[in-house]
Design an enzyme around this catalytic site. Sequence first.
Site, short mmCIF file in Angstrom:
data_model
loop_
_atom_site.label_atom_id
_atom_site.label_comp_id
_atom_site.label_asym_id
_atom_site.label_seq_id
_atom_site.Cartn_x
_atom_site.Cartn_y
_atom_site.Cartn_z
N TYR A 144 -131.65 -36.26 102.90
CA TYR A 144 -130.40 -36.29 102.15
C TYR A 144 -130.68 -36.87 100.77
CZ TYR A 144 -125.58 -37.54 100.84
OH TYR A 144 -124.38 -37.66 100.20
N ASP A 239 -137.40 -39.96 96.47
CA ASP A 239 -136.05 -40.50 96.58
C ASP A 239 -136.15 -41.79 97.39
OD1 ASP A 239 -133.49 -41.22 97.18
OD2 ASP A 239 -132.78 -39.19 97.64
N LYS A 267 -128.56 -48.01 96.13
CA LYS A 267 -128.37 -49.00 97.19
C LYS A 267 -128.84 -50.42 96.82
CE LYS A 267 -127.47 -45.48 100.51
NZ LYS A 267 -128.05 -44.18 100.80
C1 LIG Z 1 -127.51 -42.83 100.03
C2 LIG Z 1 -128.54 -41.90 99.55
C3 LIG Z 1 -128.36 -41.12 98.40
C4 LIG Z 1 -127.04 -41.03 97.69
O1 LIG Z 1 -126.65 -42.23 97.13
P1 LIG Z 1 -125.08 -42.45 96.83
O2 LIG Z 1 -125.03 -43.76 96.13
O3 LIG Z 1 -124.41 -42.44 98.18
O4 LIG Z 1 -124.62 -41.33 95.99
C5 LIG Z 1 -129.41 -40.37 97.93
N1 LIG Z 1 -130.60 -40.37 98.56
C6 LIG Z 1 -130.82 -41.09 99.68
C7 LIG Z 1 -132.16 -41.09 100.30
C8 LIG Z 1 -129.79 -41.86 100.22
O5 LIG Z 1 -130.00 -42.53 101.35
#
Ligand SMILES: *Cc1c(COP(=O)(O)O)cnc(C)c1O
Length: 433
Positions: A144, A239, A267
Amino acid sequence: MNNCKSRVLFEKAKSLIPGGVNSPVRAFRSVGLNPPFISKAKGSRIFDVDGNEYIDYVCSWGPMILGHAREEVVEAIVKAAADGTSFGAPTEREVELAELICQAVPSVEMVRMVSSGTEAVMSAIRLARGFTGRDKILKFEGCYHGHSDGLLVKAGSGALTTGIPDSAGVPADYARNTLTASYNDCNELENIFREYGNELAGVIIEPVAGNMGVVLPEMSFLKLLRSLTIKHGALLIFDEVISGFRMSYAGAQGYYGISPDITVFGKIIGGGMPVGAYGGRKDIMERISPSGPVYQAGTLSGNPVAMAAGIATLEILRDNPSIYAELDKKAEKLEKAFLEAGRKNGVPICVNRAGSLLSAFFTKEKVIDYKTAVTSDTAMFAKYFAAMLEKGIYIAPSQYEALFISAAHTDEDIEKTVRCVAQLPLGEWVHAR
Ligand SMILES: *Cc1c(COP(=O)(O)O)cnc(C)c1O
């Protein structure tokens, strides 16, 4: 468990907000329950509007690595807010957080702040395209990367939990430039590069996958990915929105010793405030506006209150490196508890753990990718989830999310959780199916 107020609030919320929530998995649909509405949190505990207390293993889906309402972080937020919450002009705090990130993660020579992980990934992809002059992107099934159009293809997290990994509303023309492959599959990767390698602007990956449940990368797979991207002139984008500052202070890339070209954060770097960031090699980052032609902007980017929370959080992590070893130990106890419960009850459970991230999958398969993750018995998961919640243990309401451990989880918290896991009547649930 009393949940009157939460029920009333949820009914009202559903009339005002789609599904009653501002992010899908919060609705508890996949576990068939109503969500408690949270009123406050402190340390490892969260409290709902009906006065129930839970040990929290969601930790806001990752950011709260130090636990909730950590004093230093709250103080930094209050102090920053008192000085004004937004200026739309450069501030010292932005430079401070950028410096902390660049010092922690050597592959990141420059960094641009945004307001969410989604925004950071979206911008990183645009940058990769602008830098290479190519359009195609490769992502991995079950990973994701936020909810931007081109990445809602075979996506994980809420998209996987709700059964819509490919969203409505994404033009086919747009998704056409997103190729997908299986996580950890070296053969498929080689084939894709043979066919499309020279058309790829970049490859984006969660270096530890956390959104199809936790799935660890094979070292050989990560190495192959690095060498193929270099060979074909495609950018490697890590990511690290979950793994950054969690797998280690230098993220998953520090942990595995592999340097990407661009890294995406979110995060933890916001300490619980809305923040995202993307950074990387200087020659790449210099392509971003106003230095270069790749446009990207934000009214609240580098927001001073958010920067203050991020700085306070990273400084604590930097100055207390033993936190990571302690998180690891606590997570190992939980890992053992799940394995033991499975053994005792004769129920197959696959536990995947990467440092303080872990997932217990109800399956006999070894979970190494999307296809093996979805062999999990999600009905069993729903029973386990409900039983844990009833005992005051709050975990993510989905088989396909990680359990997050924070520095605020005490040994007593962990021991209580281990006892609750040991008491689960797993064998009965299997037979009841
Ligand atoms: C949470 C998440 C996102 C998206 O971040 P948001 O602040 O929710 O938009 C993107 N990549 C990964 C791996 C994530 O866990």
